[in-house]
Design an enzyme around this catalytic site. Structure first.
Site, PDB file in Angstrom:
ATOM      1  N   LYS A 293       1.049  -1.403   0.290  1.00 22.08           N
ATOM      2  CA  LYS A 293      -0.436   0.117   0.063  1.00 22.08           C
ATOM      3  C   LYS A 293       0.816   0.544   0.158  1.00 22.08           C
ATOM      4  O   LYS A 293       0.871   1.956  -0.828  1.00 22.08           O
ATOM      5  CB  LYS A 293      -1.129   0.149   1.120  1.00 22.08           C
ATOM      6  CG  LYS A 293      -1.688  -1.124   1.474  1.00 22.08           C
ATOM      7  CD  LYS A 293      -2.923  -0.960   2.487  1.00 22.08           C
ATOM      8  CE  LYS A 293      -1.934  -1.351   3.850  1.00 22.08           C
ATOM      9  NZ  LYS A 293      -1.801  -2.355   3.972  1.00 22.08           N
TER      10      LYS A 293
ATOM     11  N   ARG B 294     -10.353   0.452   8.650  1.00 20.94           N
ATOM     12  CA  ARG B 294      -9.654  -1.084   8.944  1.00 20.94           C
ATOM     13  C   ARG B 294     -10.662  -1.330   9.951  1.00 20.94           C
ATOM     14  O   ARG B 294     -10.899  -2.882  10.192  1.00 20.94           O
ATOM     15  CB  ARG B 294      -8.784  -0.113   9.167  1.00 20.94           C
ATOM     16  CG  ARG B 294      -7.358  -0.862   8.713  1.00 20.94           C
ATOM     17  CD  ARG B 294      -6.656  -0.722   9.621  1.00 20.94           C
ATOM     18  NE  ARG B 294      -5.203  -1.119   9.614  1.00 20.94           N
ATOM     19  CZ  ARG B 294      -3.797  -0.965   8.916  1.00 20.94           C
ATOM     20  NH1 ARG B 294      -3.740   0.020   8.719  1.00 20.94           N
ATOM     21  NH2 ARG B 294      -2.361  -1.732   9.215  1.00 20.94           N
TER      22      ARG B 294
ATOM     23  N   ARG C 122      11.724  -6.822   5.973  1.00 25.68           N
ATOM     24  CA  ARG C 122      12.068  -5.641   6.048  1.00 25.68           C
ATOM     25  C   ARG C 122      12.461  -5.150   7.278  1.00 25.68           C
ATOM     26  O   ARG C 122      12.979  -4.172   8.268  1.00 25.68           O
ATOM     27  CB  ARG C 122      10.423  -4.805   6.091  1.00 25.68           C
ATOM     28  CG  ARG C 122      10.891  -2.799   5.805  1.00 25.68           C
ATOM     29  CD  ARG C 122       9.474  -2.401   5.363  1.00 25.68           C
ATOM     30  NE  ARG C 122       8.007  -2.907   6.640  1.00 25.68           N
ATOM     31  CZ  ARG C 122       7.122  -2.022   6.404  1.00 25.68           C
ATOM     32  NH1 ARG C 122       6.273  -2.151   5.480  1.00 25.68           N
ATOM     33  NH2 ARG C 122       5.892  -3.276   7.684  1.00 25.68           N
TER      34      ARG C 122
ATOM     35  N   ARG D 143      10.703  -1.149  12.944  1.00 20.06           N
ATOM     36  CA  ARG D 143       9.419  -1.441  12.895  1.00 20.06           C
ATOM     37  C   ARG D 143       9.114  -2.450  14.221  1.00 20.06           C
ATOM     38  O   ARG D 143       9.171  -3.728  13.601  1.00 20.06           O
ATOM     39  CB  ARG D 143       8.351  -1.549  11.349  1.00 20.06           C
ATOM     40  CG  ARG D 143       7.396  -0.037  11.499  1.00 20.06           C
ATOM     41  CD  ARG D 143       7.297  -0.007  10.393  1.00 20.06           C
ATOM     42  NE  ARG D 143       6.217  -0.581  10.462  1.00 20.06           N
ATOM     43  CZ  ARG D 143       5.294  -0.521   9.785  1.00 20.06           C
ATOM     44  NH1 ARG D 143       5.043  -0.956   8.038  1.00 20.06           N
ATOM     45  NH2 ARG D 143       3.518  -1.578  10.178  1.00 20.06           N
TER      46      ARG D 143
ATOM     47  N   ARG E  77      -1.317  -9.387  13.074  1.00 19.80           N
ATOM     48  CA  ARG E  77      -1.774  -8.752  12.327  1.00 19.80           C
ATOM     49  C   ARG E  77      -2.293  -8.774  10.940  1.00 19.80           C
ATOM     50  O   ARG E  77      -3.605  -8.513  10.632  1.00 19.80           O
ATOM     51  CB  ARG E  77      -0.757  -7.146  11.481  1.00 19.80           C
ATOM     52  CG  ARG E  77       0.292  -6.462  12.755  1.00 19.80           C
ATOM     53  CD  ARG E  77       1.420  -6.477  12.134  1.00 19.80           C
ATOM     54  NE  ARG E  77       1.572  -5.610  11.050  1.00 19.80           N
ATOM     55  CZ  ARG E  77       2.736  -5.427  10.500  1.00 19.80           C
ATOM     56  NH1 ARG E  77       4.391  -5.878  10.298  1.00 19.80           N
ATOM     57  NH2 ARG E  77       3.527  -5.074   9.100  1.00 19.80           N
TER      58      ARG E  77
HETATM   59  P1  AP5 Z   1       4.706  -1.430   2.119  1.00 16.86           P
HETATM   60  O1  AP5 Z   1       4.695  -1.006   0.969  1.00 16.86           O
HETATM   61  O2  AP5 Z   1       5.281  -0.738   2.766  1.00 16.86           O
HETATM   62  O3  AP5 Z   1       3.372  -1.896   2.705  1.00 16.86           O
HETATM   63  P2  AP5 Z   1       2.340  -2.046   3.179  1.00 16.86           P
HETATM   64  O4  AP5 Z   1       1.116  -2.537   2.690  1.00 16.86           O
HETATM   65  O5  AP5 Z   1       2.377  -0.026   3.315  1.00 16.86           O
HETATM   66  O6  AP5 Z   1       2.792  -2.477   4.183  1.00 16.86           O
HETATM   67  P3  AP5 Z   1       2.689  -1.895   5.825  1.00 16.86           P
HETATM   68  O7  AP5 Z   1       3.101  -2.443   6.506  1.00 16.86           O
HETATM   69  O8  AP5 Z   1       2.733  -0.621   6.216  1.00 16.86           O
HETATM   70  O9  AP5 Z   1       1.596  -2.457   6.640  1.00 16.86           O
HETATM   71  P4  AP5 Z   1       0.511  -2.182   7.379  1.00 16.86           P
HETATM   72  O10 AP5 Z   1      -0.782  -2.035   6.890  1.00 16.86           O
HETATM   73  O11 AP5 Z   1       0.141  -3.383   8.810  1.00 16.86           O
HETATM   74  O12 AP5 Z   1       0.633  -0.933   8.427  1.00 16.86           O
HETATM   75  P5  AP5 Z   1       0.633   0.595   8.965  1.00 16.86           P
HETATM   76  O13 AP5 Z   1       1.308   1.179   9.189  1.00 16.86           O
HETATM   77  O14 AP5 Z   1      -0.620   0.657   7.883  1.00 16.86           O
HETATM   78  O15 AP5 Z   1       6.198  -3.479   1.599  1.00 16.86           O
HETATM   79  C1  AP5 Z   1       5.833  -3.696   3.059  1.00 16.86           C
HETATM   80  C2  AP5 Z   1       7.764  -4.252   2.346  1.00 16.86           C
HETATM   81  O16 AP5 Z   1       6.731  -5.216   1.089  1.00 16.86           O
HETATM   82  C3  AP5 Z   1       8.501  -2.996   1.566  1.00 16.86           C
HETATM   83  O17 AP5 Z   1       9.661  -4.127   2.985  1.00 16.86           O
HETATM   84  C4  AP5 Z   1       8.071  -2.931   0.295  1.00 16.86           C
HETATM   85  O18 AP5 Z   1       9.716  -2.491   0.129  1.00 16.86           O
HETATM   86  C5  AP5 Z   1       8.604  -4.472  -0.064  1.00 16.86           C
HETATM   87  N1  AP5 Z   1       7.018  -4.537  -1.245  1.00 16.86           N
HETATM   88  C6  AP5 Z   1       6.368  -3.625  -2.052  1.00 16.86           C
HETATM   89  N2  AP5 Z   1       5.959  -3.361  -2.939  1.00 16.86           N
HETATM   90  C7  AP5 Z   1       6.375  -5.053  -3.458  1.00 16.86           C
HETATM   91  C8  AP5 Z   1       6.532  -5.949  -4.534  1.00 16.86           C
HETATM   92  N3  AP5 Z   1       6.186  -5.742  -5.290  1.00 16.86           N
HETATM   93  N4  AP5 Z   1       7.040  -6.494  -4.261  1.00 16.86           N
HETATM   94  C9  AP5 Z   1       8.429  -7.593  -3.352  1.00 16.86           C
HETATM   95  N5  AP5 Z   1       8.322  -6.924  -2.369  1.00 16.86           N
HETATM   96  C10 AP5 Z   1       7.197  -4.953  -2.163  1.00 16.86           C
HETATM   97  O19 AP5 Z   1      -0.236  -0.193  10.217  1.00 16.86           O
HETATM   98  C11 AP5 Z   1       0.359  -0.554  11.253  1.00 16.86           C
HETATM   99  C12 AP5 Z   1       0.229  -0.619  12.080  1.00 16.86           C
HETATM  100  O20 AP5 Z   1      -0.627   0.760  12.346  1.00 16.86           O
HETATM  101  C13 AP5 Z   1      -1.424  -0.925  12.786  1.00 16.86           C
HETATM  102  O21 AP5 Z   1      -0.778  -2.792  12.938  1.00 16.86           O
HETATM  103  C14 AP5 Z   1      -2.093  -0.547  13.607  1.00 16.86           C
HETATM  104  O22 AP5 Z   1      -1.587  -1.119  14.973  1.00 16.86           O
HETATM  105  C15 AP5 Z   1      -2.109   1.062  13.440  1.00 16.86           C
HETATM  106  N6  AP5 Z   1      -2.939   1.573  12.336  1.00 16.86           N
HETATM  107  C16 AP5 Z   1      -2.904   2.510  11.014  1.00 16.86           C
HETATM  108  N7  AP5 Z   1      -3.538   1.964  10.871  1.00 16.86           N
HETATM  109  C17 AP5 Z   1      -4.976   2.549  11.580  1.00 16.86           C
HETATM  110  C18 AP5 Z   1      -6.434   1.730  11.341  1.00 16.86           C
HETATM  111  N8  AP5 Z   1      -7.114   2.711  10.096  1.00 16.86           N
HETATM  112  N9  AP5 Z   1      -6.777   1.802  12.637  1.00 16.86           N
HETATM  113  C19 AP5 Z   1      -6.067   1.205  13.721  1.00 16.86           C
HETATM  114  N10 AP5 Z   1      -4.983   1.311  13.147  1.00 16.86           N
HETATM  115  C20 AP5 Z   1      -4.272   1.662  12.963  1.00 16.86           C
HETATM  116 MG    MG Z   2       2.394   0.844   5.025  1.00 15.80          MG
END
Ligand code: AP5
Ligand code: MG
Length: 190
Positions: free
Chosen positions: A14, A89, A128, A134, A146
């Site tokens: 994402k 979410r 990562r 993280r 997660r």
């Molecule tokens: P990346 O682009 O970072 O993927 P992502 O989907 O953004 O993954 P996140 O780890 O950010 O997901 P998340 O949803 O758990 O975290 P968030 O910060 O939203 O890519 C991931 C990896 O893959 C990278 O190393 C990248 O380089 C690699 N990659 C990308 N594309 C690729 C490809 N095509 N091929 C191979 N490799 C690739 O949330 C974190 C925490 O915050 C949650 O657990 C929760 O506690 C809290 N939180 C956030 N939003 C909310 C909400 N709305 N409500 C409640 N809690 C929330």
């Molecule tokens: Mg992200």
């Protein structure tokens, strides 16, 4: 104005794709995860609260998350559109977002899911985690938690957006460029 939700399991890409769409369509990218991490880095009380949930891979409570998201939209009054990454979410967040945007005569045009199998995602996130700092990327158990949060609380939103005729899904496996080309083509067709 295009307002897009990027949807998908943790690690689906994402954040990676949102940055490319932001540049291609001059949109404002809002990642609630990045906002929480910014608060953690700045030792705010919101950061301290969020950290206690995030480090375990649990969702942060709706009330604070919704408030933070709305403040960020309000902080960008000149935006040509938004990419919401990692929000909504939960059903409560989705309903709050619709109501909030409606009050501004705005709406979501599309919710696009990036589909990737969990076993592929675990490898991506552990990889990562070696240098991301993280806490939620460090061990498989937290990553699986997660996914569990996603499957229990976030996946039901798929039917919410299907009912609004706004749900699209593409594969999140392939090169970053291949995936972004598909996303751009999809957004161009909206
Ligand atoms: P990346 O682009 O970072 O993927 P992502 O989907 O953004 O993954 P996140 O780890 O950010 O997901 P998340 O949803 O758990 O975290 P968030 O910060 O939203 O890519 C991931 C990896 O893959 C990278 O190393 C990248 O380089 C690699 N990659 C990308 N594309 C690729 C490809 N095509 N091929 C191979 N490799 C690739 O949330 C974190 C925490 O915050 C949650 O657990 C929760 O506690 C809290 N939180 C956030 N939003 C909310 C909400 N709305 N409500 C409640 N809690 C929330
Ligand atoms: Mg992200």
């Amino acid at each position: 104005m295009k307002n897009i939700i990027l949807f998908g399991k943790p690690g689906a890409g994402k954040g990676t794709q949102a940055a490319l769409l932001r540049d291609a369509f001059q949109l404002v990218h809002i990642s609630t995860g990045d906002l929480f991490r910014y608060n953690i880095g700045n030792n705010t009380s919101l950061g301290a609260l969020a950290k206690s949930y995030m480090d375990q891979g649990d969702l942060v409570p709706d009330e604070v998350t919704i408030k933070m998201l709305e403040a960020e939209v309000d902080a960008n009054p000149d935006a040509g559109g938004f990419i919401f990454d990692g929000f909504p979410r939960t059903s409560k967040q989705a309903e709050a977002l619709d109501e909030f945007l409606h009050g501004k005569e705005m709406r979501i045009q599309a919710t696009i899911a990036l589909e990737v199998d969990e076993e592929v995602l675990i490898k991506r996130l552990l990889n990562r985690g070696k240098d991301s700092g993280r806490a939620d990327d460090q061990d498989e158990e937290k990553i699986r938690n997660r996914f569990e949060e996603y499957n229990n609380k976030t996946a039901p939103l798929i039917s919410y957006y299907i009912a609004q005729n706004k749900f699209h899904s593409i594969t999140g496996v392939g090169t970053v460029t291949e995936i972004s080309e598909q996303l751009i083509a999809l957004l161009d067709s909206l």
